[in-house]
Design an enzyme around this catalytic site. Structure first.
Site, PDB file in Angstrom:
ATOM      1  N   GLU A   1      17.565  21.973  21.080  1.00 27.82           N
ATOM      2  CA  GLU A   1      16.592  21.058  20.988  1.00 27.82           C
ATOM      3  C   GLU A   1      16.836  20.181  19.408  1.00 27.82           C
ATOM      4  OE1 GLU A   1      15.759  19.929  23.702  1.00 27.82           O
ATOM      5  OE2 GLU A   1      16.062  21.600  24.658  1.00 27.82           O
TER       6      GLU A   1
ATOM      7  N   HIS B   1      19.545  17.944  18.818  1.00 30.89           N
ATOM      8  CA  HIS B   1      19.512  16.758  19.331  1.00 30.89           C
ATOM      9  C   HIS B   1      18.985  15.735  18.439  1.00 30.89           C
ATOM     10  CE1 HIS B   1      20.312  16.830  23.767  1.00 30.89           C
ATOM     11  NE2 HIS B   1      19.530  17.751  23.960  1.00 30.89           N
TER      12      HIS B   1
HETATM   13 NI    NI Z   1      19.505  18.944  25.478  1.00 28.83          NI
END
Ligand code: NI
Length: 169
Positions: free
Chosen positions: A135, A138
């Site tokens: 995450e 990102h």
């Molecule tokens: Ni992802």
């Protein structure tokens, strides 16, 4: 994947406990739950902020992992605690229908803030550590296919895992 908003280095959150921030978090949890995902980053819904959510119960495709409570992590910082890496299959809501093998650090400490500006400071290993690394990538414009070392281990979920219940994490 292909949307340029997924390739940006996202901006730090500077205002906490605002209606806009709480609404964003609620939208993200709804999106993540609809997709049966384990995590989601704000850039995945087109929002240029350093904010990720994650959390899952040990059911279905994640029956064999330690559950993690629903978490909102803002302006995160990851500290790698050991040089060890582990390969495992990952998916992503921004790369639907596909899976790939990615090496991730097995032991990390992560820090950041919650939507009220309160500090979060946790140690994580295994799948928890993997989700956080995925995450937070990102937020720096990195999608997991960019980290695949052996592209032979990248493909369509239905070909790789026929008939299995595998979520697009
Ligand atoms: Ni992802």
């Amino acid at each position: 994947m292909g949307d340029p908003r997924l390739l940006r280095v996202a901006k730090a959150v500077v205002e906490f406990d605002t209606p806009e921030l709480h609404e964003l978090v609620a939208d993200m949890f709804e999106t993540m739950h609809k997709a049966q995902g384990a995590g989601l980053a704000a850039p995945q819904i087109g929002v240029d902020l350093r904010l990720v959510i994650f959390g899952y119960e040990a059911v279905g495709a994640r029956a064999n992992v330690e559950p993690v409570p629903p978490t909102v992590l803002i302006n995160p910082v990851i500290e790698v605690l050991a040089p060890d890496r582990e390969d495992a299959w990952e998916g992503c809501l921004s790369v639907p229908g596909m899976r790939g093998v990615v090496g991730r650090h097995t032991s990390i400490r992560y820090r950041g803030l919650d939507p009220y500006g309160k500090p979060i400071d946790r140690f994580a290993s295994g799948w928890h550590a993997r989700v956080v690394q995925h995450e937070c990538d990102h937020l720096d414009g990195i999608l997991y296919p960019m980290r695949i070392e052996d592209l032979a281990l990248f493909g369509f979920t239905e070909e790789l895992f026929p008939g299995e219940d595998v979520a697009d994490d």
